[in-house]
Design an enzyme around this catalytic site. Structure first.
Site, PDB file in Angstrom:
ATOM      1  N   CYS A 181     124.447 -83.438 108.144  1.00 15.43           N
ATOM      2  CA  CYS A 181     123.861 -82.187 107.644  1.00 15.43           C
ATOM      3  C   CYS A 181     124.521 -81.732 106.348  1.00 15.43           C
ATOM      4  CB  CYS A 181     123.936 -81.116 108.724  1.00 15.43           C
ATOM      5  SG  CYS A 181     122.920 -81.570 110.148  1.00 15.43           S
ATOM      6  N   HIS A 235     118.342 -82.950 113.097  1.00 17.05           N
ATOM      7  CA  HIS A 235     119.282 -81.855 113.325  1.00 17.05           C
ATOM      8  C   HIS A 235     118.645 -80.571 112.794  1.00 17.05           C
ATOM      9  CE1 HIS A 235     123.221 -84.366 113.633  1.00 17.05           C
ATOM     10  NE2 HIS A 235     122.177 -85.085 114.051  1.00 17.05           N
ATOM     11  N   GLU A 277     119.597 -78.254 110.791  1.00 17.20           N
ATOM     12  CA  GLU A 277     119.713 -78.029 109.353  1.00 17.20           C
ATOM     13  C   GLU A 277     118.709 -78.878 108.577  1.00 17.20           C
ATOM     14  OE1 GLU A 277     124.056 -77.917 110.911  1.00 17.20           O
ATOM     15  OE2 GLU A 277     122.197 -78.868 111.447  1.00 17.20           O
ATOM     16  N   CYS A 301     127.545 -80.922 110.567  1.00 17.46           N
ATOM     17  CA  CYS A 301     128.204 -82.218 110.695  1.00 17.46           C
ATOM     18  C   CYS A 301     128.103 -82.955 109.351  1.00 17.46           C
ATOM     19  CB  CYS A 301     127.549 -83.035 111.811  1.00 17.46           C
ATOM     20  SG  CYS A 301     125.853 -83.559 111.417  1.00 17.46           S
TER      21      CYS A 301
END
Length: 155
Positions: free
Chosen positions: A91, A58, A60, A88
């Site tokens: 993250c 992801h 992040e 999310c």
């Protein structure tokens, strides 16, 4: 209520550059940057799940990995993470593990958001670490429009 600064808007513009770059690998256009205490970018990331066949890639997480490598330390205390979509659960866990002090995000994620939409892990008092400040909705329309166009093209 937290005030959005011009620095937040400028940082979000840099995160949006990363988000748009994710489109080249057919990844969901989410971008992130990490700023040090002086406001310098020390980490950049974009979604790379499709590109690398990695469920943890992801934006992040990629940005946090780059920032930690840049600093030579996994603890990113004093840093700010700026991301185009509300983090999310995955993250949020990485943000907490890195000891990030401040999170700025663009679009809210009503399906999977972990910074206030569905749950608020970043400020959960029962956890040993919390993010000091969370600012949502920065350049929200531009961030949300990029995501909506991406998903609309796939339906």
């Amino acid at each position: 209520m937290t005030t959005v600064t011009e620095s937040d808007r400028a940082a979000m513009a840099a995160a949006l550059v990363e988000a748009r770059a994710a489109l080249a690998s057919d990844d969901v256009p989410v971008g992130a940057i990490v700023l040090d205490e002086a406001g310098a970018i020390i980490g950049r990331g974009r979604n790379e799940r499709e590109k690398g066949a990695d469920p943890t890639a992801h934006a992040e997480v990629v940005a946090l990995r780059h920032a930690a490598a840049s600093r030579g330390d996994w603890q990113l205390s004093g840093c700010t993470l700026v991301v185009t979509l509300e983090p999310c659960v995955l993250c949020a866990g990485a943000i907490l593990a890195a000891r990030i002090d401040r999170v700025v995000f663009g679009a809210w994620d009503e399906k999977a958001g972990a910074a206030g939409s569905v749950v608020d892990l970043l400020r959960e008092r029962r956890l040993p670490h919390r993010v000091g400040e969370v600012v949502g909705g920065v350049e929200e329309q531009e961030c949300a429009s990029l995501l909506a166009a991406f998903f609309s093209a796939r339906r």
